[in-house]
Design an enzyme around this catalytic site. Structure first.
Site, mmCIF file in Angstrom:
data_model
loop_
_atom_site.group_PDB
_atom_site.id
_atom_site.type_symbol
_atom_site.label_atom_id
_atom_site.label_comp_id
_atom_site.label_asym_id
_atom_site.label_seq_id
_atom_site.Cartn_x
_atom_site.Cartn_y
_atom_site.Cartn_z
ATOM 1 N N GLY A 1 0.827 -1.199 0.000
ATOM 2 C CA GLY A 1 0.000 0.000 0.000
ATOM 3 C C GLY A 1 0.863 1.250 0.000
ATOM 4 N N ILE B 1 1.839 3.024 6.459
ATOM 5 C CA ILE B 1 0.987 3.868 7.307
ATOM 6 C C ILE B 1 0.582 3.113 8.566
ATOM 7 C CG2 ILE B 1 0.098 5.143 5.315
ATOM 8 C CD1 ILE B 1 -2.598 3.678 5.782
ATOM 9 N N ASP B 2 0.764 1.792 8.573
ATOM 10 C CA ASP B 2 0.381 0.996 9.746
ATOM 11 C C ASP B 2 1.328 1.196 10.928
ATOM 12 O OD1 ASP B 2 -1.863 -0.184 8.540
ATOM 13 O OD2 ASP B 2 -0.628 -1.719 7.592
ATOM 14 N N GLY C 1 -5.789 -0.740 9.705
ATOM 15 C CA GLY C 1 -5.055 -1.346 10.809
ATOM 16 C C GLY C 1 -5.613 -2.718 11.130
ATOM 17 N N GLU D 1 -10.144 -1.269 11.430
ATOM 18 C CA GLU D 1 -10.733 -2.308 10.587
ATOM 19 C C GLU D 1 -10.484 -3.707 11.150
ATOM 20 O OE1 GLU D 1 -8.932 -2.278 6.729
ATOM 21 O OE2 GLU D 1 -6.903 -2.600 7.501
ATOM 22 N N TYR E 1 -8.641 4.766 1.325
ATOM 23 C CA TYR E 1 -7.465 5.288 0.637
ATOM 24 C C TYR E 1 -7.193 6.763 0.944
ATOM 25 C CZ TYR E 1 -6.966 1.133 -2.348
ATOM 26 O OH TYR E 1 -6.751 -0.145 -2.816
ATOM 27 N N LEU E 2 -8.223 7.485 1.396
ATOM 28 C CA LEU E 2 -8.022 8.906 1.675
ATOM 29 C C LEU E 2 -6.945 9.125 2.727
ATOM 30 C CD1 LEU E 2 -11.734 10.129 1.756
ATOM 31 C CD2 LEU E 2 -10.127 10.171 -0.163
ATOM 32 N N GLN E 3 -6.898 8.240 3.738
ATOM 33 C CA GLN E 3 -5.951 8.442 4.834
ATOM 34 C C GLN E 3 -4.501 8.242 4.405
ATOM 35 O OE1 GLN E 3 -6.698 5.059 7.769
ATOM 36 N NE2 GLN E 3 -7.916 4.441 6.007
ATOM 37 N N ARG E 4 -4.290 7.485 3.349
ATOM 38 C CA ARG E 4 -2.906 7.225 2.924
ATOM 39 C C ARG E 4 -2.487 8.050 1.712
ATOM 40 N NH1 ARG E 4 -3.575 1.041 0.607
ATOM 41 N NH2 ARG E 4 -3.638 1.568 -1.617
#
EC number: 2.7.1.90
Length: 421
Positions: A13, A143-144, A191, A247, A298-301
């Site tokens: 990702g 991002i995790d 996550g 999630e 996808y917005l958060q990444r």
């Protein structure tokens, strides 16, 4: 003796700042042109090497490469493709070495997470067995925020900033309408096993009873009754309730709050998604509250417009350090961020052995989660806050961000046979 070329690939990702690492690798390699020839980028990650689809970055201008610093997504293409274990099949790894040998590649920079570091480690080991010298360096990204050794992972800070800001903004919306409209708002964040992103949304709360009122972590099994009681108490006291849910949230029996039982991704993981509507349905059925939910997805990444300046700087720094590690003879290591102090925030870049990172996963420490399991502690806040500091806006044209546009000229193939995946 001619200098060896380098292969760079993006994996998994993507993030708002992974291209900053790409920018750093390419710009730094160009400064070491006495040791590194061209940088070839894999088209769609490691698949680019397997398919012998190599992008010649030397044909991109300095201005275009520089623009990667402020461009989201994976500029060269990424992929979710896990190479088979060496004991199961060496064909894929041998193919990589064949391609690297055919194009005189002596450096491999892999920009990714846990599985990517495992691939870089295995390629390093097999190249040695095959008698083909290859320097393999990992460039951290996810991002995790679940890579071990490194204090934090490039990509996380910007996603964290986006989620904290979005939670704060949405909370003002809910608060203004709760008397006659929505009582409960749930935001679902990424996550699977680690709740770092969910925790980051907790930064929106500056004072006691500020939203988010409830955070659902994957590390803590969700007790349905206690959860509903907390929602009821909060709504009665504040007039509304804002919830952030990972999630990967699980019930006490280990089952996901919401997951497909049949769909799996390329890594064999159950396809997640839908925890927000699942929680909202439960709340509606049991408490009767009107609700709304949002899925950051996808917005958060990809939210480069609100990237953390610290995150951008760190993404560039680990890419630059990866090249510097390679030209000084280091191998099978990953560039890593070292936190030197919280206040003032100071950090530097060091290294981590790939065998200490590959396939390991760092979850939220229990002392970062409040005793009731629904919030973050002061120590968690002290860890997270520096990572979202500062703004690093892209250039705008006619009201929209301007991002890099690459030529992506492919290198001529030298192997006669295509590789079947």
């Amino acid at each position: 003796m001619s200098v060896k070329h380098a292969f760079y690939a993006q994996s998994g990702g993507v993030t708002a700042v992974i291209n900053a690492s790409a920018c750093a690798v390419i710009e730094t390699a160009r400064r070491y042109d006495d040791k590194i020839g061209k940088v070839y980028a894999g088209h769609n990650g490691i698949l680019g090497a397997l398919r012998e689809e190599l992008i010649d970055t030397s044909l991109e201008s300095h201005e275009t490469i520089g623009a990667l610093l402020r461009t989201p997504g994976g500029a060269f293409g990424s992929c979710r493709y896990k190479l088979k274990p060496i004991g199961e099949s060496e064909a894929e790894y041998r193919r990589l070495i064949e391609v690297f040998r055919a194009h005189d590649i002596g450096y491999f920079f892999y920009n990714g997470g846990n599985d990517s570091m495992d691939t870089a480690l295995k390629v390093s080991q097999l190249s040695e067995q095959m008698g083909y010298p290859l320097t393999c360096i990992g460039v951290p990204k996810t991002i995790d925020n679940d890579l071990t050794v490194t204090d934090n992972c490039p990509g996380f800070g910007s996603a964290a900033k986006y989620l904290a800001v979005s939670t704060k903004e949405a909370s003002h919306d809910i608060a203004s309408m709760c008397d006659t409209s929505t009582k409960v708002f749930v935001m679902e964040v990424m996550g699977r096993n680690a709740g770092w992103l969910a925790a980051a949304a907790g930064l929106a709360a500056r004072q006691e009873n500020d939203p988010p009122h409830i955070i659902v972590f994957p590390e803590i099994p969700l007790n349905r009754e206690r959860f509903l009681q907390k929602v009821k108490e909060t709504t009665e006291q504040e007039g509304y309730c804002v919830i952030v849910a990972s999630e990967g949230a699980r019930y006490e029996d280990g089952s996901f709050v919401s997951a497909s039982t049949t769909v799996v991704d390329s890594f064999g993981h159950q396809q997640l998604g839908g925890v927000a509507p699942a929680l909202c349905t439960t709340i509606k059925q049991e408490l009767g509250y009107k609700y709304h939910y949002a899925v950051a997805d996808y917005l958060q990444r990809s939210a480069r417009h609100i990237a953390s300046r610290v995150d951008v700087e760190q993404a560039y720094a680990v890419g630059k350090a990866a090249v510097e590690l390679a030209v000084t003879g280091r191998n099978a290591v990953m560039s890593a961020i070292i936190r030197e102090s919280n206040a003032p925030y100071r950090w530097s870049v060091g290294e981590a052995s790939l065998d200490k990172v590959a396939n390991f996963e760092r979850k939220m420490p229990m002392d970062f989660i409040t005793e009731d399991s629904f919030g973050i502690t002061r120590s968690c806040r002290e860890y997270l806050e520096p990572l979202i500091e500062g703004e690093e806006y892209p250039a705008y044209l006619n009201g929209l961000p301007r991002f890099a546009r690459l030529k992506k000229v492919m290198v001529e193939k030298r192997l006669n046979k295509p590789f079947e995946l």
